[in-house]
Scaffold this motif. Structure first.
Motif, PDB file in Angstrom:
ATOM      1  N   GLY A  72      40.891  -9.119  50.801  1.00  0.00           N
ATOM      2  CA  GLY A  72      40.076 -10.024  50.565  1.00  0.00           C
ATOM      3  C   GLY A  72      39.288 -10.226  51.983  1.00  0.00           C
ATOM      4  O   GLY A  72      39.223  -9.249  52.937  1.00  0.00           O
ATOM      5  N   ILE A  73      38.781 -11.535  52.257  1.00  0.00           N
ATOM      6  CA  ILE A  73      38.131 -11.866  53.468  1.00  0.00           C
ATOM      7  C   ILE A  73      39.149 -12.169  54.550  1.00  0.00           C
ATOM      8  O   ILE A  73      40.263 -12.955  54.091  1.00  0.00           O
ATOM      9  CB  ILE A  73      37.367 -13.199  53.160  1.00  0.00           C
ATOM     10  N   SER A  88      41.145 -14.888  52.111  1.00  0.00           N
ATOM     11  CA  SER A  88      40.904 -15.184  50.696  1.00  0.00           C
ATOM     12  C   SER A  88      42.326 -14.555  50.137  1.00  0.00           C
ATOM     13  O   SER A  88      42.075 -14.151  48.788  1.00  0.00           O
ATOM     14  CB  SER A  88      39.655 -14.683  50.232  1.00  0.00           C
ATOM     15  N   LYS A  89      43.287 -14.101  50.885  1.00  0.00           N
ATOM     16  CA  LYS A  89      44.446 -13.344  50.108  1.00  0.00           C
ATOM     17  C   LYS A  89      44.989 -13.967  49.120  1.00  0.00           C
ATOM     18  O   LYS A  89      45.622 -13.594  48.217  1.00  0.00           O
ATOM     19  CB  LYS A  89      45.255 -13.033  51.410  1.00  0.00           C
ATOM     20  N   GLY A 129      43.592 -15.666  46.721  1.00  0.00           N
ATOM     21  CA  GLY A 129      42.712 -16.002  45.698  1.00  0.00           C
ATOM     22  C   GLY A 129      41.231 -16.102  46.061  1.00  0.00           C
ATOM     23  O   GLY A 129      40.297 -15.423  45.705  1.00  0.00           O
ATOM     24  N   ASN A 130      40.974 -17.045  46.924  1.00  0.00           N
ATOM     25  CA  ASN A 130      39.619 -17.205  47.339  1.00  0.00           C
ATOM     26  C   ASN A 130      39.697 -18.100  48.811  1.00  0.00           C
ATOM     27  O   ASN A 130      40.871 -18.179  49.254  1.00  0.00           O
ATOM     28  CB  ASN A 130      38.739 -18.409  46.202  1.00  0.00           C
ATOM     29  N   PRO A 131      38.532 -17.978  49.353  1.00  0.00           N
ATOM     30  CA  PRO A 131      38.665 -18.397  50.861  1.00  0.00           C
ATOM     31  C   PRO A 131      39.213 -19.820  51.154  1.00  0.00           C
ATOM     32  O   PRO A 131      38.625 -21.023  50.540  1.00  0.00           O
ATOM     33  CB  PRO A 131      37.200 -18.413  51.248  1.00  0.00           C
ATOM     34  N   TYR A 181      40.202 -24.288  45.072  1.00  0.00           N
ATOM     35  CA  TYR A 181      39.244 -23.205  44.256  1.00  0.00           C
ATOM     36  C   TYR A 181      37.903 -23.036  44.971  1.00  0.00           C
ATOM     37  O   TYR A 181      37.285 -22.130  44.549  1.00  0.00           O
ATOM     38  CB  TYR A 181      39.286 -23.607  42.803  1.00  0.00           C
ATOM     39  N   ALA A 182      37.287 -23.986  45.642  1.00  0.00           N
ATOM     40  CA  ALA A 182      36.074 -23.550  46.325  1.00  0.00           C
ATOM     41  C   ALA A 182      36.029 -22.905  47.491  1.00  0.00           C
ATOM     42  O   ALA A 182      37.264 -22.666  47.846  1.00  0.00           O
ATOM     43  CB  ALA A 182      35.469 -24.869  46.525  1.00  0.00           C
ATOM     44  N   ILE A 183      34.915 -22.643  48.023  1.00  0.00           N
ATOM     45  CA  ILE A 183      34.761 -21.745  49.322  1.00  0.00           C
ATOM     46  C   ILE A 183      35.212 -22.781  50.306  1.00  0.00           C
ATOM     47  O   ILE A 183      34.573 -23.802  50.618  1.00  0.00           O
ATOM     48  CB  ILE A 183      33.403 -21.200  49.404  1.00  0.00           C
ATOM     49  N   ARG A 243      52.099  -6.125  53.818  1.00  0.00           N
ATOM     50  CA  ARG A 243      51.783  -7.316  54.228  1.00  0.00           C
ATOM     51  C   ARG A 243      52.087  -7.289  55.508  1.00  0.00           C
ATOM     52  O   ARG A 243      52.985  -6.620  56.185  1.00  0.00           O
ATOM     53  CB  ARG A 243      53.026  -8.250  53.510  1.00  0.00           C
ATOM     54  N   TYR A 267      29.585 -18.026  55.331  1.00  0.00           N
ATOM     55  CA  TYR A 267      29.714 -18.670  54.098  1.00  0.00           C
ATOM     56  C   TYR A 267      29.023 -17.644  53.150  1.00  0.00           C
ATOM     57  O   TYR A 267      29.693 -17.635  51.990  1.00  0.00           O
ATOM     58  CB  TYR A 267      28.754 -20.034  53.970  1.00  0.00           C
ATOM     59  N   LEU A 296      29.514 -14.535  53.483  1.00  0.00           N
ATOM     60  CA  LEU A 296      30.652 -13.540  53.203  1.00  0.00           C
ATOM     61  C   LEU A 296      31.543 -14.202  52.036  1.00  0.00           C
ATOM     62  O   LEU A 296      31.945 -13.365  50.978  1.00  0.00           O
ATOM     63  CB  LEU A 296      31.573 -13.639  54.483  1.00  0.00           C
ATOM     64  N   ALA A 297      31.612 -15.546  51.901  1.00  0.00           N
ATOM     65  CA  ALA A 297      32.267 -15.900  50.863  1.00  0.00           C
ATOM     66  C   ALA A 297      31.554 -15.947  49.493  1.00  0.00           C
ATOM     67  O   ALA A 297      32.107 -15.666  48.492  1.00  0.00           O
ATOM     68  CB  ALA A 297      32.856 -17.443  50.986  1.00  0.00           C
ATOM     69  N   GLU A 355      31.844 -12.506  48.100  1.00  0.00           N
ATOM     70  CA  GLU A 355      33.163 -12.386  47.381  1.00  0.00           C
ATOM     71  C   GLU A 355      33.335 -12.984  46.310  1.00  0.00           C
ATOM     72  O   GLU A 355      33.819 -12.532  45.091  1.00  0.00           O
ATOM     73  CB  GLU A 355      34.270 -12.926  48.285  1.00  0.00           C
ATOM     74  N   ARG A 356      32.461 -14.277  46.116  1.00  0.00           N
ATOM     75  CA  ARG A 356      32.413 -14.817  44.631  1.00  0.00           C
ATOM     76  C   ARG A 356      31.722 -13.872  43.583  1.00  0.00           C
ATOM     77  O   ARG A 356      32.090 -13.910  42.567  1.00  0.00           O
ATOM     78  CB  ARG A 356      31.677 -16.189  45.094  1.00  0.00           C
ATOM     79  N   ASP A 384      33.916 -11.167  42.578  1.00  0.00           N
ATOM     80  CA  ASP A 384      35.012 -11.844  41.632  1.00  0.00           C
ATOM     81  C   ASP A 384      34.430 -11.870  40.272  1.00  0.00           C
ATOM     82  O   ASP A 384      35.188 -11.485  39.271  1.00  0.00           O
ATOM     83  CB  ASP A 384      35.185 -13.221  42.140  1.00  0.00           C
ATOM     84  N   ARG A 424      38.033  -5.546  45.585  1.00  0.00           N
ATOM     85  CA  ARG A 424      36.654  -6.285  45.842  1.00  0.00           C
ATOM     86  C   ARG A 424      36.305  -6.055  47.344  1.00  0.00           C
ATOM     87  O   ARG A 424      37.353  -6.082  48.101  1.00  0.00           O
ATOM     88  CB  ARG A 424      36.798  -7.902  45.433  1.00  0.00           C
ATOM     89  N   LEU A 425      35.342  -6.143  47.637  1.00  0.00           N
ATOM     90  CA  LEU A 425      34.758  -6.387  49.316  1.00  0.00           C
ATOM     91  C   LEU A 425      33.745  -6.871  49.440  1.00  0.00           C
ATOM     92  O   LEU A 425      32.778  -6.480  48.811  1.00  0.00           O
ATOM     93  CB  LEU A 425      34.824  -4.692  49.597  1.00  0.00           C
ATOM     94  N   SER A 426      33.784  -7.974  50.162  1.00  0.00           N
ATOM     95  CA  SER A 426      32.390  -8.700  50.217  1.00  0.00           C
ATOM     96  C   SER A 426      31.904  -8.253  51.762  1.00  0.00           C
ATOM     97  O   SER A 426      32.570  -8.317  52.689  1.00  0.00           O
ATOM     98  CB  SER A 426      32.572 -10.185  50.258  1.00  0.00           C
TER      99      SER A 426
END
Lengths: 434, 179
Positions: free
Chosen positions: A246-247, A265-266, A268-270, A289-291, B6, B123, B125-126, B129-130, B133, B151-153
């Motif tokens: 992710g990010i 975001s590993k 789930g989300n950022p 759960y938001a950004i 990891r 922002y 970038l996020a 990703e959304r 998703d 996924r890749l943003s």
């Protein structure tokens, strides 16, 4: 003294710089675009060359250009100078009084037996005729521009009581046109001496300086995934700091340089995380759960600000470096993002949207009073100069990405651009220790 | 995802292999300016933790993905400003792809999320990703095994269309299915 320096370039500085494999990341140009209301008149007399010195850099010209870009000084054009003394003893102060100067700088360059130069200069007060500052700076032949910037820093500090930032550097991301190579570069604050730190066919983002100015953290998408790298500017050594699924984004060094805040975001989300660069321990600061993204440290190190859309729209929040409850900071408007603290911690600068325009705005740490710093439509990535007196940001000019720097108090603003391609994501270095 | 070590484990592994050099540092060659490819290649040399990008699936001759007459030829879904909501025409396209991916066990798809240039880069970038998703959830709901999707943003960093027009923006707010 309200005559603007006008849209015609007062100063055009050009440098041909070369990237890897013969890639030319051509000219970075500086153009002064704003007026200089209330700027102090100063004369920087061309420096004398002693014993056949041929320094190859016009020291006085570099000093004058630095002072002009600060917005606080209005250097006298050379053609208006009636005399060109190089030593204090040769100055007839009445002449400079008649010409309306407040301050005068004279100097001379002497070759050193071992190579390089001695640059002796003096700053004089025109009213009293007193010498405020007299010093000799030694320089290698290659280091003359930096020596000139240090002289400008000393003059600026003497006359304003604040440190100068002319001998600092600016990191930025540049690309040539659509889907082309991208480079992270570092240039002197006046756009000269640009060097490529890394270049890639994939995006590069978010350069961040370490507090000692020796390292840059950045995000690179090489290998078709995002990762945070940390690179030593002296040796070129780099290290991959984060490459989770992710990010991996928004690196920000803590004021003590020991930790790196980032967005991952590993899980789930950022969310915002802090990595201890010594122990490599990763601490999660936010879990929502938001950004959550764009962390920036308060200069005291006791909290961070970040962008979150947990309230529905992006706003600025603050959180302790250990995590815990986040507090909302901004309430005005429906888009506030990418906040950064001024070096004294008394102001925040951020990007705000109003009427479909994205502009740079300054506010207090409580998100109260607001003042627009920029006037474009797609302005972003504001970064404070280390003395807090200037803000550099990315803007568009004729459809191209350029950088603009503007004094926090009103005055001359200037623009750094390339003749082709984009320049974006400026990050102003800390004060460089010598 | 088995290529993803990891980082902590990866560092330990790298330390074990290289005999104690726990960080992934390599000096730059003195003469050459550093390109990401050079740095990356140096990092791969003797460094287990550095990830070798998976080779792209070779294009099968006559694949419907490459046939302009096939509904699978289109691989981009578009979004409205500041949302990750899948529009009806996007849903239709995604159902077509879901069926193909489901029936093609070798198919692996990267969902690349993108935004237009408005707003801050991180922002965006996020937001990208959304969007990726949202497409992933849609495909999984249609029966595609999640492990076939990644996924890749890219946020706003890779516009499909240059410029600052409404048209360019609408073409840039997208998720690309990359087989």
């Amino acid at each position: 003294m309200q005559r603007p320096l006008s849209l015609t370039a007062l100063l055009l500085a050009a440098l041909l710089a070369w990237g890897s494999a013969g890639t030319a990341w051509a000219k970075l140009t500086i153009e002064i675009t704003g007026g200089v209301e209330g700027a102090q008149p100063i004369a920087v007399v061309p420096f004398g060359n002693i014993d056949g010195a041929k320094p190859g850099v016009d020291i006085a010209d570099v000093v004058a250009a630095d002072l002009a870009r600060s917005g606080k000084f209005k250097p006298m054009p050379r053609r208006e100078m009636l005399m060109t003394p190089h030593r204090e003893d040769d100055v007839d102060m009445r002449e400079w009084q008649v010409l309306g100067m407040n301050s005068l700088v004279v100097g001379e360059v002497t070759p050193r037996a071992t190579g390089g130069y001695d640059i002796r200069y003096a700053l004089m007060d025109v009213f009293s005729g007193k010498t405020l500052l007299a010093d000799t700076v030694t320089s290698t032949s290659k280091g003359l521009r930096n020596a000139a910037h240090r002289i400008a820093d000393a003059i600026y500090a003497d006359l304003t009581g604040e440190p100068g930032v002319f001998a600092t550097r600016i990191a930025y991301v540049t690309s040539r046109g659509h889907k082309s190579r991208v480079a992270l570069r570092v240039a002197d604050a006046d756009g000269f001496n640009a060097q490529t730190i890394v270049d890639s066919a994939e995006p590069i983002m978010s350069p961040a300086w370490s507090p000692d100015g020796r390292r840059l953290a950045y995000v690179s998408f090489e290998g078709r995934q995002s990762a945070i790298y940390m690179q030593d500017l002296g040796s070129g050594r780099r290290e991959r700091i984060a490459s989770y699924e992710g990010i991996n984004g928004s690196p920000a060094f803590s004021p003590d340089g020991r930790r790196l805040a980032m967005t991952l975001s590993k899980d789930g989300n950022p969310d915002i995380y802090v990595l201890d660069l010594g122990t490599r321990q990763l601490t999660r600061l936010t879990d929502h759960y938001a950004i959550d993204t764009e962390p920036a440290w308060a200069p005291s190190g006791d909290h961070l600000v970040f962008t979150s859309d947990r309230g529905g729209k992006p706003q600025i929040y603050r959180v302790a470096p250990t995590g815990g409850m986040a507090q909302r900071v901004t309430f005005q408007g429906d888009y506030n993002a990418a906040a950064e603290y001024s070096p004294d911690g008394r102001s925040l600068v951020m990007v705000t949207r109003e009427g479909g325009r994205f502009r740079v705005v300054m506010t207090d740490p409580q998100g109260g009073s607001r003042r627009y710093v920029s006037n474009g439509r797609l302005d972003e990535s504001p970064s404070f100069a280390p003395n807090g007196n200037m803000i550099i940001y990315a803007t568009q000019n004729n459809g191209r990405g350029v950088l603009a720097a503007t004094p926090v108090s009103t005055g001359a603003s200037h623009r750094l651009s390339r003749d082709a391609g984009e320049v974006r994501e400026p990050a102003w270095s800390p004060l460089m220790r010598r | 995802m088995n290529l993803h070590l990891r980082p902590v484990a990866a560092l330990l592994l790298a330390a074990a292999v290289t005999g104690g050099c726990a960080t992934q540092q390599q000096p730059l060659p003195p003469a050459a300016a550093p390109s990401a490819e050079t740095l990356d290649a140096m990092q791969r040399n003797g460094d287990v933790a550095a990830e070798v990008p998976a080779p792209r699936e070779p294009a099968v001759p006559l694949s419907p993905l490459d046939d302009p007459g096939s509904p699978l030829y289109k691989k981009v879904v578009y979004f409205d400003y500041d949302t990750a909501e899948i529009r009806p025409e996007g849903a239709e396209l995604l159902r077509t792809h879901a069926g193909y991916i489901y029936q093609t066990p070798s198919a692996r798809v990267t969902l690349e999320g993108h935004t237009d240039e408005r707003g801050t880069r991180d922002y965006n970038l996020a937001l990208g990703e959304r969007r990726a998703d949202a497409v992933q959830r849609f495909l999984v709901a249609e029966g595609v095994p999640a492990e076939r999707l990644s996924r890749l943003s890219y946020g706003e960093e890779r516009p499909a269309e240059p410029g600052s027009s409404e048209r360019a923006w609408s073409l840039n707010r997208r998720v690309e299915l990359v087989y």
